[in-house]
Design a protein around this motif. Structure first.
Motif: not given
Length: 281
Positions: A148-151, A178-185, A225-232, A235-240
């Motif tokens: 489960a994702a924790v926000l 720790g890891a998460v699929g991410a993109r620059v906003a 996003g939820f691609d590749a089975g990700s639970a996250f 659009g949730i901010t990961v960092g800066y």
């Protein structure tokens, strides 16, 4: 020739005797009139009497002031106790206001993601400097499952990796695992997509194969996003972005990220009830 010291001594003795006799006459119960001798004695003794009365008056004022100071000391102590109590109550009120603010932010976050979740509180942190994990006060009885994702207010914290009936453990994004699929906003660098990984030192890194990408310090990085089975959720901010480096020989970019959530300060979080989708990578 007689001794002058002896003569003066006898003179003083006679004077004292005369004063005593006249004083006795003055204080005699039957005496109604005051003669010249008595007046002379009264005149001679008046400075001494005035000095005695003045001394008594000064002593009285001194004792009154001393008593007042003792009372004032008690009032000061009482005022100090009341001030300390007021400060304690103000501190409690400030802490309560901060908690209310965090809970409101958590409710706002839940409304924003539009996904089922359960509020939780951090009750322990890993004592080891090699791991960045948290223990929460929710578990299987609250329908929490591994993955489960924790926000937290501000962004993404991590992912549940171990669950018991009454608690669960969270692997934070800043941990080495720790890891998460991410993109620059920002739209100018939206093509930058990859996996943000923790470095174990309180930051994350994100590799980028587009050396021409216009990425700048301060840019927000969000979950992809939820691609590749990700639970996250997306659009949730990961960092800066803190730093942009070009790696040789291919001149690819490596971004150093400041996480959106401070693991050491987080109190309340939202655990998404995702039915166990996704695994800790």
């Amino acid at each position: 020739m007689g001794n002058p010291r002896g003569s003066r001594r006898w003179v003083w003795v006679v004077v004292l005797l005369v004063i005593c006799v006249l004083a006795g006459i003055q204080s005699h119960p039957g005496a109604r009139d005051t003669d010249a001798g008595t007046n002379a004695v009264s005149t001679a003794l008046r400075p001494a009497q005035s000095a005695v009365h003045a001394g008594q008056s000064v002593a009285g004022r001194w004792w009154s002031n001393l008593t007042h100071l003792g009372s004032l000391g008690g009032e000061i102590e009482r005022a100090q106790r009341e001030a300390a109590e007021g400060q304690r109550r103000q501190k409690e009120a400030d802490e309560l206001a901060q908690e209310v603010g965090r809970l409101r932010a958590l409710l706002s976050l839940r409304d924003e993601v539009k996904l089922p979740g359960v509020a939780a509180r951090a009750i322990a942190r890993s004592p080891s400097p090699w791991f960045e994990t948290l223990t929460l006060n929710v578990g299987t009885r609250d329908q929490v499952e591994p993955g489960a994702a924790v926000l937290a207010p501000g962004g993404l914290l991590g992912q549940v990796y171990q669950v018991s009936r009454y608690s669960c453990r969270v692997l934070c994004l800043t941990d080495r695992l720790g890891a998460v699929g991410a993109r620059v906003a920002p739209a100018r660098a939206r093509q930058v997509v990859g996996v943000a990984r923790g470095d174990g030192a309180g930051h994350c890194t994100l590799g980028c194969g587009q050396p021409e990408a216009d990425v700048r310090p301060g840019d927000a990085v969000v979950s992809s996003g939820f691609d590749a089975g990700s639970a996250f959720p997306p659009g949730i901010t990961v960092g800066y972005v803190l730093k942009v480096e070009r790696r040789k020989p291919d001149s690819s970019l490596e971004l150093t990220l400041r996480p959106a959530v401070d693991v050491n300060r987080v109190e309340e979080v939202l655990v998404l009830l995702n039915g166990g989708q996704g695994d800790v990578r």
